[in-house]
Write a protein that holds these residues in place. Structure first.
Motif, short mmCIF file in Angstrom:
data_model
loop_
_atom_site.label_atom_id
_atom_site.label_comp_id
_atom_site.label_asym_id
_atom_site.label_seq_id
_atom_site.Cartn_x
_atom_site.Cartn_y
_atom_site.Cartn_z
N ARG A 48 -12.05 1.03 7.41
CA ARG A 48 -11.59 1.56 6.12
C ARG A 48 -12.81 1.90 5.27
O ARG A 48 -13.54 1.01 4.86
CB ARG A 48 -10.71 0.54 5.41
CG ARG A 48 -9.46 0.15 6.20
CD ARG A 48 -8.84 -1.13 5.67
NE ARG A 48 -9.79 -2.24 5.78
CZ ARG A 48 -9.57 -3.45 5.26
NH1 ARG A 48 -8.47 -3.71 4.60
NH2 ARG A 48 -10.47 -4.41 5.40
N ARG A 71 -9.84 -0.42 13.50
CA ARG A 71 -9.73 0.27 12.21
C ARG A 71 -11.00 0.08 11.39
O ARG A 71 -11.58 -1.00 11.35
CB ARG A 71 -8.54 -0.30 11.44
CG ARG A 71 -8.27 0.43 10.12
CD ARG A 71 -7.09 -0.19 9.40
NE ARG A 71 -7.33 -1.59 9.12
CZ ARG A 71 -6.63 -2.30 8.26
NH1 ARG A 71 -5.63 -1.73 7.62
NH2 ARG A 71 -6.89 -3.57 8.03
N ARG A 113 0.81 -1.22 0.00
CA ARG A 113 0.00 0.00 0.00
C ARG A 113 0.85 1.27 0.00
O ARG A 113 0.48 2.28 -0.62
CB ARG A 113 -0.92 0.02 1.22
CG ARG A 113 -2.08 -0.96 1.14
CD ARG A 113 -2.98 -0.77 2.34
NE ARG A 113 -4.19 -1.59 2.25
CZ ARG A 113 -5.14 -1.61 3.17
NH1 ARG A 113 -5.02 -0.86 4.24
NH2 ARG A 113 -6.20 -2.38 3.02
N GLU A 165 -9.93 5.20 8.29
CA GLU A 165 -9.11 5.44 7.11
C GLU A 165 -10.04 5.74 5.94
O GLU A 165 -10.95 4.96 5.65
CB GLU A 165 -8.24 4.22 6.78
CG GLU A 165 -7.22 3.89 7.86
CD GLU A 165 -6.37 2.68 7.50
OE1 GLU A 165 -6.53 2.16 6.37
OE2 GLU A 165 -5.55 2.27 8.34
N LEU A 169 -11.42 -2.49 1.42
CA LEU A 169 -12.22 -1.52 2.17
C LEU A 169 -13.29 -2.28 2.95
O LEU A 169 -13.78 -3.33 2.49
CB LEU A 169 -12.89 -0.52 1.23
CG LEU A 169 -11.99 0.44 0.47
CD1 LEU A 169 -12.81 1.22 -0.56
CD2 LEU A 169 -11.28 1.40 1.42
#
Length: 296
Positions: free
Chosen positions: A92, A90, A14, A121, A139
């Motif tokens: 995304r 997290r 990434r 994110e 995602l």
């Protein structure tokens, strides 16, 4: 092959290299390099080749990447399932540029204030790319325009809810007639995002309904240059009215309604069966925002 090694492998991909991956993961570069070597030794194959100063995925690395994404996503889901049902960790989220600019700032500020333990994110892209990223576990969820193609979101793979409604309008240079087709049915140049943008698909469909086709498509990657090109006389565009409220080109472009085709829902999508407290909290916040401002 452990999850930590896969996390490092994904970060190197990434971040396009060891240096940025090490900074992202708060590790020293030598540790990242060592862990990648150990992973390659475990698998018995090279995952990267060096091309100048760049690291390029080998075919084996290309094969491993989607598995790494899926395993890490499943690990996050498992962690959420056995811990307290409170948003954390997290999340995304993918979004279109128009949604990020106009709809999300207030929502994300409220989300962060309410759930500060969530590391959110944000990634921007066109609708097709966002769908592919959710499908590939890159995602957790995405905000997309409802695709005009009926099979773009197969129900066996995705779940979705409408959270915003946009009005698409035709943009023309100030004082110019909306459409001036030639004898062979060719209209003005369409200024739009690349293929895969849902709003571009709606624009093409609208042209078809008028019985004309654009002379060409001028592809640009952001709304500001799109609107500026229309103002300069390069062509016409179809864009959400809400985005134009952020433009400083008042009086330089005219807006024209395009009827029922211009009423397009923005959907929050996620993989079928996926569930996490962080995603559920975001969905509830988005739907609450919609209920107070844009009843469907």
């Amino acid at each position: 092959m452990d999850l930590s090694a896969l996390t490092i492998f994904r970060a190197v991909v990434r971040e396009n290299g060891v240096t940025r991956a090490a900074a992202k993961l708060n590790r020293v570069q030598s540790n990242v390099t060592t862990r990648i070597r150990q992973l390659e030794e475990t698998l018995g194959t090279d995952l990267f080749v060096r091309e100048g100063r760049r690291l390029i995925l080998t075919p084996a690395g290309e094969t491993l990447l989607p598995y790494a994404e899926r395993l890490l996503a499943l690990a996050d889901e498992a962690r959420n399932a056995v811990t307290e049902n409170r948003p954390q960790g997290r999340l995304r989220l993918g979004t279109m540029e128009s949604t990020a600019a106009r709809r999300l700032p207030r929502v994300l500020a409220r989300y962060h204030q309410r759930w500060p333990e969530v590391e959110l994110e944000l990634a921007q892209g066109i609708t097709r790319a966002l769908i592919d990223s959710v499908r590939a576990f890159e995602l957790d969820a995405a905000l997309i325009a409802r695709p005009i193609e009926p099979d773009a979101l197969p129900v066996e793979h995705f779940e979705s809810v409408p959270v915003f409604r946009e009005e698409l309008v035709l943009l023309t240079p100030s004082g110019r007639q909306p459409l001036e087709p030639t004898r062979n049915g060719v209209g003005p140049t369409l200024v739009a995002f690349e293929r895969g943008c849902a709003y571009r698909s709606y624009a093409i469909r609208w042209f078809e309904l008028q019985g004309i086709r654009p002379a060409r498509v001028l592809e640009l990657g952001s709304y500001h240059p799109i609107v500026a090109c229309v103002a300069a006389g390069a062509g016409v565009a179809i864009a959400p009215r809400s985005v134009l409220e952020l433009s400083s080109l008042d009086g330089e472009v005219d807006l024209h309604p395009i009827g029922a085709l211009g009423r397009v829902d923005t959907l929050l999508i996620w993989r079928k069966g996926q569930s996490s407290a962080s995603l559920n909290a975001l969905r509830d916040l988005l739907q609450g925002e919609t209920a107070s401002t844009q009843p469907f």
